[in-house]
Scaffold this active site. Structure first.
Site, PDB file in Angstrom:
ATOM      1  CB  CYS A 112      39.516  41.735  35.495  1.00  0.00           C
ATOM      2  SG  CYS A 112      40.723  43.078  35.383  1.00  0.00           S
ATOM      3  CB  CYS A 167      36.463  49.107  34.784  1.00  0.00           C
ATOM      4  SG  CYS A 167      37.214  48.598  36.349  1.00  0.00           S
ATOM      5  CG  ASP A 184      38.315  42.472  39.277  1.00  0.00           C
ATOM      6  OD1 ASP A 184      38.942  42.778  38.244  1.00  0.00           O
ATOM      7  OD2 ASP A 184      37.772  43.328  39.994  1.00  0.00           O
ATOM      8  CB  SER A 185      42.547  43.954  39.493  1.00  0.00           C
ATOM      9  OG  SER A 185      41.410  44.794  39.387  1.00  0.00           O
TER      10      SER A 185
END
Length: 263
Positions: free
Chosen positions: A75, A186, A12-13
């Site tokens: 994500c 998110c 994920d970010s």
């Protein structure tokens, strides 16, 4: 090594994808997991699709070098920007992406008004527009970009007054429009569920896709005969951001302490 005992790579970010990792662990306790938080480049929601694709390829290469047998893009923004390219580049690799839960939300709403909390990148994506066209033609969907929320969660500020104030500002306009179903679009946002429950009436449903992603991973691994049968190894973590910070938020988000490596 028996390929079915190889680990699954999740990224994920930032730390948001840990909400998905939690669901994978619950459904597939035998799967060993690798997790990359690209926290040095968070949030993806404000970056260009090209930039995100480059990051996703770098991370995928790292996870493959660690022996990953499958990949989970935990994500929404990364999936919208990069899933198609990754599937093209790695045709043999089982890849699971994620998208906001528009279909279940459209089915669940009673008022006919659905709210979406997400990053700017997800809401602007062609993938999201296609989801609305396909599944939400009979309901009113109100989108709410949430700048700043991801950063609050990255800092572990899950109950902080500033986080509450920010979230309240995003949720109140949706409630005022009669929204009874909220999509958490998110992977960072499920960590705010306790706070959200204190801000919205009990009649409002909160919908996220972590469990659905875990089920899709189970299906894909089963199709490829890659489901692990032996107990999982300890999860290994990497971050491109502040290592100490991630080590500090792991107990908050997952209830565990672990070493985080530099990515």
């Amino acid at each position: 090594m028996n390929q079915s005992q190889a680990p699954v790579g999740v990224f994920d970010s930032g730390v948001g994808g840990l909400s998905v990792l939690r669901e994978i662990r619950q459904l597939l306790p035998n799967e060993s997991l690798l997790y990359v938080a690209d926290s040095g480049h968070v949030p993806y929601g404000e970056k260009s699709a090209e930039y995100i694709r480059e990051r996703c390829v770098l991370i995928t290469e790292h996870l493959l070098a660690q022996g990953a047998k499958a990949l989970v893009l935990a994500c929404n923004t990364a999936t919208a920007a990069a899933a198609a390219e990754l599937r093209e580049r790695y045709p043999q690799l089982p890849i699971v992406g994620m998208e906001p839960a528009v279909k279940p939300a459209a089915a669940a709403t009673r008022s006919g008004v659905v709210g979406v909390l997400a990053t700017t990148g997800t809401l602007k994506s062609a993938k999201f527009a296609a989801l609305l066209d396909r599944f939400a033609s009979d309901v009113r969907v109100i989108t709410q970009p949430c700048p700043g929320l991801v950063e609050c969660i990255e800092a572990g500020a899950l109950q902080a007054p500033a986080t509450r104030e920010l979230l309240q500002g995003y949720v109140e306009p949706l409630l005022a429009e009669g929204c009874d179903t909220l999509i958490l679009g998110c992977t960072h946002y499920p960590f705010l569920k306790p706070l959200l429950h204190s801000l919205v009436p009990d009649s409002v449903s909160l919908i996220d896709t972590g469990a659905a992603v875990a089920r899709q991973l189970q299906r894909l691994l089963g199709q490829h005969e890659l489901l692990a049968t032996q107990p999982a190894q300890a999860t290994r973590y990497w971050s491109s951001g502040d290592i100490q910070r991630m080590q500090a938020v792991l107990p908050l988000l997952l209830g565990e302490q672990a070493q985080v490596h530099v990515f």
